[in-house]
Design a protein around this motif. Structure first.
Motif, PDB file in Angstrom:
ATOM      1  N   THR A  40       0.809  -1.218   0.000  1.00  0.00           N
ATOM      2  CA  THR A  40       0.000   0.000   0.000  1.00  0.00           C
ATOM      3  C   THR A  40       0.845   1.272   0.000  1.00  0.00           C
ATOM      4  O   THR A  40       0.306   2.368  -0.165  1.00  0.00           O
ATOM      5  CB  THR A  40      -0.921   0.032   1.237  1.00  0.00           C
ATOM      6  OG1 THR A  40      -0.122  -0.022   2.426  1.00  0.00           O
ATOM      7  CG2 THR A  40      -1.906  -1.133   1.226  1.00  0.00           C
ATOM      8  N   GLU A  41       2.154   1.121   0.159  1.00  0.00           N
ATOM      9  CA  GLU A  41       3.024   2.299   0.219  1.00  0.00           C
ATOM     10  C   GLU A  41       2.963   3.090  -1.088  1.00  0.00           C
ATOM     11  O   GLU A  41       3.010   2.528  -2.185  1.00  0.00           O
ATOM     12  CB  GLU A  41       4.463   1.868   0.492  1.00  0.00           C
ATOM     13  CG  GLU A  41       5.410   3.049   0.707  1.00  0.00           C
ATOM     14  CD  GLU A  41       6.812   2.596   1.065  1.00  0.00           C
ATOM     15  OE1 GLU A  41       7.696   3.469   1.136  1.00  0.00           O
ATOM     16  OE2 GLU A  41       7.017   1.373   1.264  1.00  0.00           O
ATOM     17  N   GLY A  42       2.816   4.398  -0.969  1.00  0.00           N
ATOM     18  CA  GLY A  42       2.786   5.268  -2.144  1.00  0.00           C
ATOM     19  C   GLY A  42       1.453   5.287  -2.865  1.00  0.00           C
ATOM     20  O   GLY A  42       1.371   5.797  -3.982  1.00  0.00           O
ATOM     21  N   THR A  43       0.415   4.734  -2.230  1.00  0.00           N
ATOM     22  CA  THR A  43      -0.909   4.713  -2.859  1.00  0.00           C
ATOM     23  C   THR A  43      -1.939   5.343  -1.927  1.00  0.00           C
ATOM     24  O   THR A  43      -1.685   5.561  -0.737  1.00  0.00           O
ATOM     25  CB  THR A  43      -1.367   3.273  -3.169  1.00  0.00           C
ATOM     26  OG1 THR A  43      -1.537   2.551  -1.936  1.00  0.00           O
ATOM     27  CG2 THR A  43      -0.359   2.552  -4.039  1.00  0.00           C
ATOM     28  N   VAL A  44      -3.112   5.615  -2.472  1.00  0.00           N
ATOM     29  CA  VAL A  44      -4.260   6.042  -1.671  1.00  0.00           C
ATOM     30  C   VAL A  44      -5.050   4.790  -1.305  1.00  0.00           C
ATOM     31  O   VAL A  44      -5.429   4.014  -2.190  1.00  0.00           O
ATOM     32  CB  VAL A  44      -5.154   7.029  -2.450  1.00  0.00           C
ATOM     33  CG1 VAL A  44      -6.372   7.417  -1.616  1.00  0.00           C
ATOM     34  CG2 VAL A  44      -4.353   8.267  -2.841  1.00  0.00           C
ATOM     35  N   VAL A  45      -5.271   4.575  -0.024  1.00  0.00           N
ATOM     36  CA  VAL A  45      -5.951   3.370   0.452  1.00  0.00           C
ATOM     37  C   VAL A  45      -7.432   3.656   0.664  1.00  0.00           C
ATOM     38  O   VAL A  45      -7.808   4.624   1.331  1.00  0.00           O
ATOM     39  CB  VAL A  45      -5.325   2.860   1.767  1.00  0.00           C
ATOM     40  CG1 VAL A  45      -6.108   1.661   2.305  1.00  0.00           C
ATOM     41  CG2 VAL A  45      -3.860   2.493   1.548  1.00  0.00           C
TER      42      VAL A  45
END
Length: 403
Positions: A40-45
């Motif tokens: 999930t790093e660097g993304t919108v969750v």
């Protein structure tokens, strides 16, 4: 006497606690068994997002007018012919392939890839088992009218209650190979209760009534080897039920969702099972989202008889809609999902490389699902094919901008 009353009170408390504990222990957990492994790093969750409760335009719940020469499902040009969509239940099993020298094991790839998916106007995906395995539904309409295709589609597998409700939404035909037959989840009885069976639009290949329209493909293992002829199936529908009312989406040539909407060059779904993680990457030059299963392109073969790599193509979509739908599990059985698709809830919508936080509404079993944008207006889709995930609110969705 007082001592007796005290003992009774203690017993009552113990029994109450025990009952509460048992109820808590037996309460179905829709997320039980799911294991999220996607980065999930660097993304919108987007996971367990509070109901947006968007105030929508209720007039939009009425059917849009049918535009002559325009498909109600894709917005593309449509030849004259009778409108009757056919839904086919498609398996999504695992296989292993090599990508750049690396072994990838994921759903719907390799020899387990579906065939004739390139003809589907809409591709639905939803929970099959609580742990996160999924099942696909191809909705064929345009190609049946314009091209008389496909004449094969598969691999055909079983249906669940949610798929029966999906048929009601479109009022078309549905093809499947059996399904659960237990109390509270009997797929044959469900279609009868909905009135679909008596209309002659339910095609259960497991019933031996439609043996002329399907066969098992050589070289593929049972049960992932059943192919059906959707075009021939469509022709068998009784005349009185051949003209369901279309529920056209709204289509535009150029998406209005640009300024003020975040870039979404990658869309990532973790259904809760590591082999069923899928990605959609935006191809700006063609204005399409290309689907991947893990790192492998999600391909569809040309037909049941031509499953060659050179004639296969990657599944791609003009619109990607993540419809947040809750599930129940009949008798708390992990293999018996019941999709609660009548109601309303959040929808995460991706069009033209942009993210639109939206909403969905379906008033009744017979009503279509209407999608709305963040302003409460019916969503304006880009012409072409659409992917719709019936993803539970607790399952993991992320998106990211350009790299």
């Amino acid at each position: 006497m007082k001592k007796f009353i005290s003992i009774l009170l203690v017993l009552t408390m113990v029994l109450s606690f025990g009952a509460a504990y048992a109820a808590e222990k037996e309460a179905p957990d829709p997320d039980k068994g799911a294991k999220y492994t996607m980065e999930t790093e660097g993304t919108v969750v987007l996971q367990n997002v509070e109901d947006r409760n968007i105030a929508y335009d209720k007039a939009a719940l009425a059917d849009n007018p049918l535009i002559e020469g325009e498909s109600p499902t894709t917005g593309l040009s449509l030849d004259e012919g009778w409108y009757f969509p056919v839904l086919v239940q498609i398996s999504n099993p695992e296989d292993t392939v090599k990508i750049d020298g690396k072994k990838i094991t994921a759903a719907g790839i390799g020899v387990r890839a579906p065939w004739s998916g390139q003809y589907a106007d809409i591709v639905y995906e939803g929970i099959l088992y609580r742990e996160g395995q999924t099942r696909i539904t191809f909705l064929f309409s345009d190609s049946l009218i314009n091209e008389g295709m496909p004449t094969s589609a598969g691999p055909v597998r079983s249906a669940r209650i949610g798929h029966a409700l999906l048929r009601e939404e479109w009022q078309g035909g549905i093809v499947f190979m059996g399904g659960p037959r237990v109390k509270g989840n009997n797929i044959v009885e469900t279609f009868k209760e909905l009135g679909a069976t008596e209309k002659g639009v339910v095609f259960n290949l497991d019933s031996n009534d439609y043996n002329d329209y399907w066969y098992r493909v050589k070289g593929l293992k049972n049960p992932e080897n059943v192919t059906v002829d959707p075009m021939a199936i469509r022709e068998t529908v009784p005349e009185p039920y051949r003209n369901p009312t279309p529920h056209p989406f709204l289509f535009v040539d150029f998406s209005p969702y640009t300024d003020g909407y975040e870039m979404a060059y990658s869309i990532n779904l973790d259904w809760g099972h590591k082999r069923y993680i899928s990605h959609f990457y935006y191809d700006e030059s063609n204005n399409l989202y290309l689907r991947y299963s893990d790192e492998a392109p999600y391909m569809t073969s040309y037909s049941a008889e031509d499953r060659s790599e050179e004639n296969a193509e990657q599944m791609s979509f003009s619109n990607v809609i993540i419809q947040r739908v809750p599930y129940e599990f009949v008798n708390n059985d992990k293999t018996m999902p019941k999709m609660l698709s009548v109601g309303q809830g959040n929808a995460d919508i991706f069009i033209g490389g942009r993210y639109i936080p939206g909403y969905w509404v379906r008033e009744s079993t017979e009503s279509p699902t209407v999608f709305f944008d963040d302003q409460g207006n019916e969503i304006q889709l880009t012409r072409g094919k659409t992917y719709i995930a019936h993803l539970p609110p607790e399952r993991l969705l992320t998106y990211g901008g350009a790299n």
